[in-house]
Motif scaffolding. Structure first.
Motif, PDB file in Angstrom:
ATOM      1  N   GLN A   1       0.837  -1.207   0.000  1.00  0.00           N
ATOM      2  CA  GLN A   1       0.000   0.000   0.000  1.00  0.00           C
ATOM      3  C   GLN A   1       0.872   1.258   0.000  1.00  0.00           C
ATOM      4  O   GLN A   1       0.611   2.201  -0.738  1.00  0.00           O
ATOM      5  CB  GLN A   1      -0.932  -0.005   1.215  1.00  0.00           C
ATOM      6  CG  GLN A   1      -1.856   1.196   1.250  1.00  0.00           C
ATOM      7  CD  GLN A   1      -2.843   1.153   2.410  1.00  0.00           C
ATOM      8  OE1 GLN A   1      -2.898   0.193   3.163  1.00  0.00           O
ATOM      9  NE2 GLN A   1      -3.627   2.194   2.544  1.00  0.00           N
ATOM     10  N   ILE A   2       1.920   1.267   0.803  1.00  0.00           N
ATOM     11  CA  ILE A   2       2.832   2.417   0.859  1.00  0.00           C
ATOM     12  C   ILE A   2       3.464   2.649  -0.516  1.00  0.00           C
ATOM     13  O   ILE A   2       3.515   3.777  -1.012  1.00  0.00           O
ATOM     14  CB  ILE A   2       3.928   2.188   1.934  1.00  0.00           C
ATOM     15  CG1 ILE A   2       3.301   2.204   3.337  1.00  0.00           C
ATOM     16  CG2 ILE A   2       5.042   3.230   1.811  1.00  0.00           C
ATOM     17  CD1 ILE A   2       4.192   1.607   4.422  1.00  0.00           C
TER      18      ILE A   2
ATOM     19  N   ILE B   1       9.869   8.356  -8.943  1.00  0.00           N
ATOM     20  CA  ILE B   1       9.009   7.294  -8.391  1.00  0.00           C
ATOM     21  C   ILE B   1       9.820   6.416  -7.438  1.00  0.00           C
ATOM     22  O   ILE B   1       9.396   6.133  -6.312  1.00  0.00           O
ATOM     23  CB  ILE B   1       8.393   6.446  -9.528  1.00  0.00           C
ATOM     24  CG1 ILE B   1       7.385   7.269 -10.331  1.00  0.00           C
ATOM     25  CG2 ILE B   1       7.742   5.173  -8.969  1.00  0.00           C
ATOM     26  CD1 ILE B   1       6.998   6.649 -11.674  1.00  0.00           C
ATOM     27  N   THR B   2      11.001   6.017  -7.890  1.00  0.00           N
ATOM     28  CA  THR B   2      11.866   5.147  -7.080  1.00  0.00           C
ATOM     29  C   THR B   2      12.224   5.820  -5.757  1.00  0.00           C
ATOM     30  O   THR B   2      12.098   5.204  -4.685  1.00  0.00           O
ATOM     31  CB  THR B   2      13.154   4.798  -7.865  1.00  0.00           C
ATOM     32  OG1 THR B   2      12.765   4.142  -9.079  1.00  0.00           O
ATOM     33  CG2 THR B   2      14.067   3.893  -7.068  1.00  0.00           C
ATOM     34  N   GLU B   3      12.665   7.075  -5.817  1.00  0.00           N
ATOM     35  CA  GLU B   3      13.052   7.800  -4.600  1.00  0.00           C
ATOM     36  C   GLU B   3      11.871   7.940  -3.639  1.00  0.00           C
ATOM     37  O   GLU B   3      12.036   7.793  -2.426  1.00  0.00           O
ATOM     38  CB  GLU B   3      13.615   9.190  -4.944  1.00  0.00           C
ATOM     39  CG  GLU B   3      14.936   9.157  -5.690  1.00  0.00           C
ATOM     40  CD  GLU B   3      16.035   8.411  -4.956  1.00  0.00           C
ATOM     41  OE1 GLU B   3      16.127   8.531  -3.714  1.00  0.00           O
ATOM     42  OE2 GLU B   3      16.811   7.697  -5.623  1.00  0.00           O
ATOM     43  N   GLU B   4      10.690   8.228  -4.182  1.00  0.00           N
ATOM     44  CA  GLU B   4       9.502   8.397  -3.335  1.00  0.00           C
ATOM     45  C   GLU B   4       9.145   7.080  -2.638  1.00  0.00           C
ATOM     46  O   GLU B   4       8.822   7.064  -1.445  1.00  0.00           O
ATOM     47  CB  GLU B   4       8.328   8.898  -4.188  1.00  0.00           C
ATOM     48  CG  GLU B   4       7.087   9.238  -3.392  1.00  0.00           C
ATOM     49  CD  GLU B   4       7.213  10.489  -2.520  1.00  0.00           C
ATOM     50  OE1 GLU B   4       6.277  10.743  -1.744  1.00  0.00           O
ATOM     51  OE2 GLU B   4       8.239  11.214  -2.600  1.00  0.00           O
ATOM     52  N   ILE B   5       9.195   5.984  -3.370  1.00  0.00           N
ATOM     53  CA  ILE B   5       8.894   4.675  -2.764  1.00  0.00           C
ATOM     54  C   ILE B   5       9.898   4.381  -1.648  1.00  0.00           C
ATOM     55  O   ILE B   5       9.508   3.996  -0.536  1.00  0.00           O
ATOM     56  CB  ILE B   5       8.894   3.551  -3.831  1.00  0.00           C
ATOM     57  CG1 ILE B   5       7.693   3.720  -4.766  1.00  0.00           C
ATOM     58  CG2 ILE B   5       8.885   2.171  -3.163  1.00  0.00           C
ATOM     59  CD1 ILE B   5       7.711   2.820  -6.001  1.00  0.00           C
ATOM     60  N   ILE B   6      11.180   4.585  -1.922  1.00  0.00           N
ATOM     61  CA  ILE B   6      12.223   4.320  -0.922  1.00  0.00           C
ATOM     62  C   ILE B   6      12.005   5.196   0.307  1.00  0.00           C
ATOM     63  O   ILE B   6      12.033   4.704   1.445  1.00  0.00           O
ATOM     64  CB  ILE B   6      13.625   4.547  -1.534  1.00  0.00           C
ATOM     65  CG1 ILE B   6      13.913   3.458  -2.574  1.00  0.00           C
ATOM     66  CG2 ILE B   6      14.702   4.569  -0.451  1.00  0.00           C
ATOM     67  CD1 ILE B   6      15.088   3.761  -3.487  1.00  0.00           C
ATOM     68  N   ASP B   7      11.777   6.493   0.095  1.00  0.00           N
ATOM     69  CA  ASP B   7      11.566   7.414   1.223  1.00  0.00           C
ATOM     70  C   ASP B   7      10.385   6.990   2.076  1.00  0.00           C
ATOM     71  O   ASP B   7      10.469   6.952   3.308  1.00  0.00           O
ATOM     72  CB  ASP B   7      11.336   8.850   0.726  1.00  0.00           C
ATOM     73  CG  ASP B   7      12.605   9.475   0.141  1.00  0.00           C
ATOM     74  OD1 ASP B   7      13.705   8.895   0.302  1.00  0.00           O
ATOM     75  OD2 ASP B   7      12.482  10.542  -0.500  1.00  0.00           O
ATOM     76  N   LYS B   8       9.259   6.684   1.441  1.00  0.00           N
ATOM     77  CA  LYS B   8       8.045   6.337   2.193  1.00  0.00           C
ATOM     78  C   LYS B   8       8.198   5.005   2.922  1.00  0.00           C
ATOM     79  O   LYS B   8       7.713   4.846   4.050  1.00  0.00           O
ATOM     80  CB  LYS B   8       6.816   6.289   1.268  1.00  0.00           C
ATOM     81  CG  LYS B   8       6.449   7.639   0.682  1.00  0.00           C
ATOM     82  CD  LYS B   8       6.123   8.667   1.746  1.00  0.00           C
ATOM     83  CE  LYS B   8       5.696   9.975   1.141  1.00  0.00           C
ATOM     84  NZ  LYS B   8       5.804  11.102   2.057  1.00  0.00           N
ATOM     85  N   GLU B   9       8.837   4.032   2.291  1.00  0.00           N
ATOM     86  CA  GLU B   9       9.045   2.738   2.956  1.00  0.00           C
ATOM     87  C   GLU B   9       9.953   2.923   4.177  1.00  0.00           C
ATOM     88  O   GLU B   9       9.663   2.399   5.255  1.00  0.00           O
ATOM     89  CB  GLU B   9       9.651   1.710   1.990  1.00  0.00           C
ATOM     90  CG  GLU B   9       8.730   1.300   0.850  1.00  0.00           C
ATOM     91  CD  GLU B   9       7.530   0.454   1.244  1.00  0.00           C
ATOM     92  OE1 GLU B   9       7.432  -0.027   2.393  1.00  0.00           O
ATOM     93  OE2 GLU B   9       6.656   0.251   0.371  1.00  0.00           O
ATOM     94  N   GLU B  10      11.022   3.693   4.010  1.00  0.00           N
ATOM     95  CA  GLU B  10      11.947   3.910   5.132  1.00  0.00           C
ATOM     96  C   GLU B  10      11.288   4.708   6.252  1.00  0.00           C
ATOM     97  O   GLU B  10      11.525   4.431   7.426  1.00  0.00           O
ATOM     98  CB  GLU B  10      13.235   4.573   4.639  1.00  0.00           C
ATOM     99  CG  GLU B  10      14.088   3.601   3.839  1.00  0.00           C
ATOM    100  CD  GLU B  10      15.369   4.195   3.264  1.00  0.00           C
ATOM    101  OE1 GLU B  10      15.488   5.442   3.201  1.00  0.00           O
ATOM    102  OE2 GLU B  10      16.245   3.402   2.872  1.00  0.00           O
TER     103      GLU B  10
END
Length: 118
Positions: free
Chosen positions: A9-10, A52-61
């Motif tokens: 979901q994140i 997109i990649t950076e946003e996914i990484i930031d939100k997951e972390e």
């Protein structure tokens, strides 16, 4: 305990916030030992793929999920983000058609992600 559905979901929301296209998620628990879910999305440029990649990484972390590995970031055609129970594929649109992961993993049911999209 890691909640792979929450991870998914994140990632979906993060990709959507950066205007990723054709986001879909596959439940691969029954067909793969690699992960619980695969998420696939497309972008129209290398710049958008990186966003997109950076946003996914930031939100997951931010949610205390560990990014285990990132591959393909320099190539600009296909980025793989390994989050353990979730594998995210960010494709440059033409490459996605070429690799056609959806067909490759067609035994895996789709996850309904519509309520997570804006």
């Amino acid at each position: 305990m890691i909640d792979s559905k929450e991870q998914l979901q994140i990632a979906v929301k993060a990709a959507d916030s950066k205007r990723a296209e054709d986001i879909l998620a596959l439940d691969v628990r029954e067909v793969s030992l690699l992960a619980d879910y695969f998420m696939i999305c497309s972008a129209n440029s290398e710049r958008q793929m990186n966003a997109i990649t950076e946003e996914i990484i930031d939100k997951e972390e931010e949610n205390n999920y560990e990014v285990k590995r990132i591959e393909g970031k320099e190539g600009g055609k296909w980025i793989l983000i390994d989050l353990g129970d979730l594998i995210v594929h960010v494709f440059h649109a033409p490459e996605r058609e070429f690799y056609n992961l959806e067909k490759l993993w067609s035994d895996a049911p789709l996850v309904n992600i519509s309520e997570w999209l804006d």
